[in-house]
Design a protein around this motif. Sequence first.
Motif, PDB file in Angstrom:
ATOM      1  N   PRO A 260      51.951 -45.745  41.225  1.00 31.18           N
ATOM      2  CA  PRO A 260      53.364 -46.128  41.065  1.00 31.18           C
ATOM      3  C   PRO A 260      53.609 -47.143  39.958  1.00 31.18           C
ATOM      4  CG  PRO A 260      52.428 -47.012  43.114  1.00 31.18           C
ATOM      5  CD  PRO A 260      51.454 -46.028  42.576  1.00 31.18           C
ATOM      6  N   GLY A 261      52.734 -48.135  39.816  1.00 28.13           N
ATOM      7  CA  GLY A 261      52.940 -49.125  38.771  1.00 28.13           C
ATOM      8  C   GLY A 261      52.956 -48.504  37.385  1.00 28.13           C
ATOM      9  N   LYS A 262      52.010 -47.625  37.134  1.00 30.38           N
ATOM     10  CA  LYS A 262      51.909 -46.987  35.817  1.00 30.38           C
ATOM     11  C   LYS A 262      53.105 -46.080  35.560  1.00 30.38           C
ATOM     12  CE  LYS A 262      48.798 -44.122  33.028  1.00 30.38           C
ATOM     13  NZ  LYS A 262      47.482 -43.427  32.995  1.00 30.38           N
ATOM     14  N   VAL A 263      53.502 -45.297  36.568  1.00 26.24           N
ATOM     15  CA  VAL A 263      54.626 -44.371  36.409  1.00 26.24           C
ATOM     16  C   VAL A 263      55.927 -45.130  36.152  1.00 26.24           C
ATOM     17  CG1 VAL A 263      56.068 -42.688  37.613  1.00 26.24           C
ATOM     18  CG2 VAL A 263      53.573 -42.507  37.732  1.00 26.24           C
ATOM     19  N   LEU A 264      56.207 -46.145  36.962  1.00 24.95           N
ATOM     20  CA  LEU A 264      57.454 -46.890  36.812  1.00 24.95           C
ATOM     21  C   LEU A 264      57.474 -47.687  35.508  1.00 24.95           C
ATOM     22  CD1 LEU A 264      57.931 -48.123  40.484  1.00 24.95           C
ATOM     23  CD2 LEU A 264      59.254 -46.354  39.295  1.00 24.95           C
ATOM     24  N   LEU A 265      56.343 -48.213  35.127  1.00 18.43           N
ATOM     25  CA  LEU A 265      56.274 -48.943  33.858  1.00 18.43           C
ATOM     26  C   LEU A 265      56.623 -48.017  32.694  1.00 18.43           C
ATOM     27  CD1 LEU A 265      55.583 -51.632  32.515  1.00 18.43           C
ATOM     28  CD2 LEU A 265      53.209 -50.861  32.373  1.00 18.43           C
ATOM     29  N   HIS A 266      56.088 -46.814  32.712  1.00 17.57           N
ATOM     30  CA  HIS A 266      56.383 -45.844  31.660  1.00 17.57           C
ATOM     31  C   HIS A 266      57.868 -45.482  31.648  1.00 17.57           C
ATOM     32  CE1 HIS A 266      55.930 -42.404  28.993  1.00 17.57           C
ATOM     33  NE2 HIS A 266      56.557 -41.662  29.889  1.00 17.57           N
ATOM     34  N   ARG A 267      58.446 -45.235  32.816  1.00 15.25           N
ATOM     35  CA  ARG A 267      59.841 -44.813  32.883  1.00 15.25           C
ATOM     36  C   ARG A 267      60.815 -45.965  32.634  1.00 15.25           C
ATOM     37  NH1 ARG A 267      60.175 -39.586  34.765  1.00 15.25           N
ATOM     38  NH2 ARG A 267      62.386 -39.748  35.291  1.00 15.25           N
ATOM     39  N   SER A 268      60.343 -47.200  32.733  1.00 11.24           N
ATOM     40  CA  SER A 268      61.229 -48.336  32.472  1.00 11.24           C
ATOM     41  C   SER A 268      61.674 -48.375  31.016  1.00 11.24           C
ATOM     42  CB  SER A 268      60.525 -49.654  32.833  1.00 11.24           C
ATOM     43  OG  SER A 268      59.506 -49.994  31.902  1.00 11.24           O
ATOM     44  N   ALA A 269      60.945 -47.704  30.124  1.00  3.91           N
ATOM     45  CA  ALA A 269      61.319 -47.676  28.714  1.00  3.91           C
ATOM     46  C   ALA A 269      62.609 -46.890  28.480  1.00  3.91           C
ATOM     47  CB  ALA A 269      60.188 -47.075  27.882  1.00  3.91           C
ATOM     48  N   ALA A 270      63.049 -46.115  29.469  1.00  4.49           N
ATOM     49  CA  ALA A 270      64.290 -45.341  29.347  1.00  4.49           C
ATOM     50  C   ALA A 270      65.305 -45.758  30.401  1.00  4.49           C
ATOM     51  CB  ALA A 270      63.993 -43.843  29.466  1.00  4.49           C
ATOM     52  N   ALA A 271      65.225 -47.011  30.862  1.00  5.09           N
ATOM     53  CA  ALA A 271      66.124 -47.494  31.908  1.00  5.09           C
ATOM     54  C   ALA A 271      66.775 -48.802  31.479  1.00  5.09           C
ATOM     55  CB  ALA A 271      65.367 -47.687  33.219  1.00  5.09           C
ATOM     56  N   ASP A 272      67.940 -49.085  32.082  1.00  7.04           N
ATOM     57  CA  ASP A 272      68.647 -50.341  31.835  1.00  7.04           C
ATOM     58  C   ASP A 272      68.351 -51.375  32.921  1.00  7.04           C
ATOM     59  OD1 ASP A 272      69.971 -49.176  29.619  1.00  7.04           O
ATOM     60  OD2 ASP A 272      71.383 -48.224  30.990  1.00  7.04           O
ATOM     61  N   LEU A 273      67.876 -50.908  34.058  1.00  9.76           N
ATOM     62  CA  LEU A 273      67.518 -51.801  35.162  1.00  9.76           C
ATOM     63  C   LEU A 273      66.526 -51.066  36.052  1.00  9.76           C
ATOM     64  CD1 LEU A 273      68.052 -54.498  36.709  1.00  9.76           C
ATOM     65  CD2 LEU A 273      69.790 -53.258  38.020  1.00  9.76           C
ATOM     66  N   LEU A 274      65.461 -51.741  36.417  1.00 10.43           N
ATOM     67  CA  LEU A 274      64.455 -51.197  37.328  1.00 10.43           C
ATOM     68  C   LEU A 274      64.560 -51.949  38.649  1.00 10.43           C
ATOM     69  CD1 LEU A 274      61.898 -49.731  38.253  1.00 10.43           C
ATOM     70  CD2 LEU A 274      60.560 -51.283  36.814  1.00 10.43           C
ATOM     71  N   VAL A 275      64.754 -51.224  39.735  1.00  3.30           N
ATOM     72  CA  VAL A 275      64.928 -51.828  41.059  1.00  3.30           C
ATOM     73  C   VAL A 275      63.747 -51.462  41.936  1.00  3.30           C
ATOM     74  CG1 VAL A 275      66.430 -52.012  43.086  1.00  3.30           C
ATOM     75  CG2 VAL A 275      67.434 -51.604  40.817  1.00  3.30           C
ATOM     76  N   VAL A 276      63.117 -52.483  42.526  1.00  3.21           N
ATOM     77  CA  VAL A 276      62.012 -52.245  43.449  1.00  3.21           C
ATOM     78  C   VAL A 276      62.239 -53.063  44.717  1.00  3.21           C
ATOM     79  CG1 VAL A 276      60.261 -51.637  41.735  1.00  3.21           C
ATOM     80  CG2 VAL A 276      60.635 -54.034  42.299  1.00  3.21           C
ATOM     81  N   GLY A 277      61.869 -52.490  45.830  1.00  2.00           N
ATOM     82  CA  GLY A 277      61.963 -53.190  47.101  1.00  2.00           C
ATOM     83  C   GLY A 277      60.631 -53.816  47.468  1.00  2.00           C
ATOM     84  N   VAL A 278      60.685 -54.960  48.128  1.00  3.65           N
ATOM     85  CA  VAL A 278      59.479 -55.623  48.619  1.00  3.65           C
ATOM     86  C   VAL A 278      59.716 -56.065  50.056  1.00  3.65           C
ATOM     87  CG1 VAL A 278      58.678 -56.424  46.354  1.00  3.65           C
ATOM     88  CG2 VAL A 278      60.215 -57.861  47.692  1.00  3.65           C
ATOM     89  N   ARG A 279      58.669 -56.042  50.839  1.00  3.13           N
ATOM     90  CA  ARG A 279      58.778 -56.467  52.229  1.00  3.13           C
ATOM     91  C   ARG A 279      58.577 -57.978  52.321  1.00  3.13           C
ATOM     92  NH1 ARG A 279      58.326 -53.788  56.988  1.00  3.13           N
ATOM     93  NH2 ARG A 279      57.483 -51.911  56.006  1.00  3.13           N
ATOM     94  N   ARG A 280      59.432 -58.635  53.083  1.00  3.97           N
ATOM     95  CA  ARG A 280      59.312 -60.067  53.320  1.00  3.97           C
ATOM     96  C   ARG A 280      58.978 -60.313  54.784  1.00  3.97           C
ATOM     97  NH1 ARG A 280      59.502 -60.863  48.340  1.00  3.97           N
ATOM     98  NH2 ARG A 280      61.161 -61.978  47.259  1.00  3.97           N
ATOM     99  N   GLU A 281      58.034 -61.182  55.018  1.00  2.00           N
ATOM    100  CA  GLU A 281      57.704 -61.618  56.363  1.00  2.00           C
ATOM    101  C   GLU A 281      58.210 -63.037  56.550  1.00  2.00           C
ATOM    102  OE1 GLU A 281      56.555 -59.656  58.567  1.00  2.00           O
ATOM    103  OE2 GLU A 281      56.002 -57.978  57.263  1.00  2.00           O
ATOM    104  N   ARG A 282      59.016 -63.269  57.549  1.00  2.00           N
ATOM    105  CA  ARG A 282      59.583 -64.598  57.777  1.00  2.00           C
ATOM    106  C   ARG A 282      58.469 -65.594  58.110  1.00  2.00           C
ATOM    107  NH1 ARG A 282      65.025 -64.276  57.851  1.00  2.00           N
ATOM    108  NH2 ARG A 282      66.000 -62.286  58.412  1.00  2.00           N
ATOM    109  N   GLY A 283      58.618 -66.804  57.584  1.00  2.00           N
ATOM    110  CA  GLY A 283      57.648 -67.848  57.848  1.00  2.00           C
ATOM    111  C   GLY A 283      56.451 -67.829  56.924  1.00  2.00           C
TER     112      GLY A 283
END
Length: 285
Positions: free
Chosen positions: A234-257
């Motif tokens: 995923p990192g390699k694919v999204l990095l490549h496609r970011s060259a044709a994007a205006d904004l790249l959005v990724v979700g991350v999981r947060r653990e409270r505390g």
Amino acid sequence: MPLPLVVGVDGSDCSLLAVDWAADEAVRLGVPLRLVHASLWERYEGRLPSLGGEPSAPHVLAEHIVASATERVRRRAPDLKVDSAVLAEDPVAALLAEGDNATAVVTGSRGRGELKGLLLGSVGLAVAGRASGPVIVVRGDAAGLGGTHERVLLGVGEPGTSDTAARFALREAAARRCVLDAVRTWRRSGDRAEDGAAPDHEDEAAELIDTLLQAPLGEHPDVRVARTVLEGPPGKVLLHRSAAADLLVVGVRRERGHAGLQLGRVAHRLLHHAKCPVAVVPQLP
């Protein structure tokens, strides 16, 4: 009253790029802009030139930085509502607190005094890794910063990590009147079902995209969506496609505390290397 878009300012070139980008973003979203400069004053002690034989007070520099950024915004977007704050606090702590009552927090890719070779400044990394709301790190080439691609890129992660990010990305695509490119990657494996058949990872990835977008698309039915399923890391694919994007959005999981950074390897890589601004959108439990 809509929540403001908060942008951290410190007078650096990267900060000014972030201010320009944030002003355009606030206009698109129809929200006010809030400029925040935070610093522990003692960091400036002894570094400022004397004026009239008297040492300059550290807050004079801070006030000048904010006033210059405010004037820059007013020239760029005269009708945008903008306010500012100068805080004698740690920059990371201040932006995290501001982010609790913001549409999103925007930072530059490097701050004042950061090492030239540093890929991402320590403040931007810490805020992106700990904030409870969306954080946008403004980076990339001129085309990505200028919004000329007319495409928002959404990295579709594992189930339970991208729901909030999908809603954020669709809102962005709607505000920009552009295409949402939802991308899910898959990796070939030697796993076999009980009947000996190999799993169809490509179909599973496509189904995951459909499931993720079904509900938020009801809020933005006019957004054009391109569903993209690709084999690869995923990192390699999204990095490549970011060259044709205006904004790249990724979700991350947060653990409270959890006190440390919560980014994951993919988000961490994209924050350092993407060719366009990166929005990190946390999924809270």
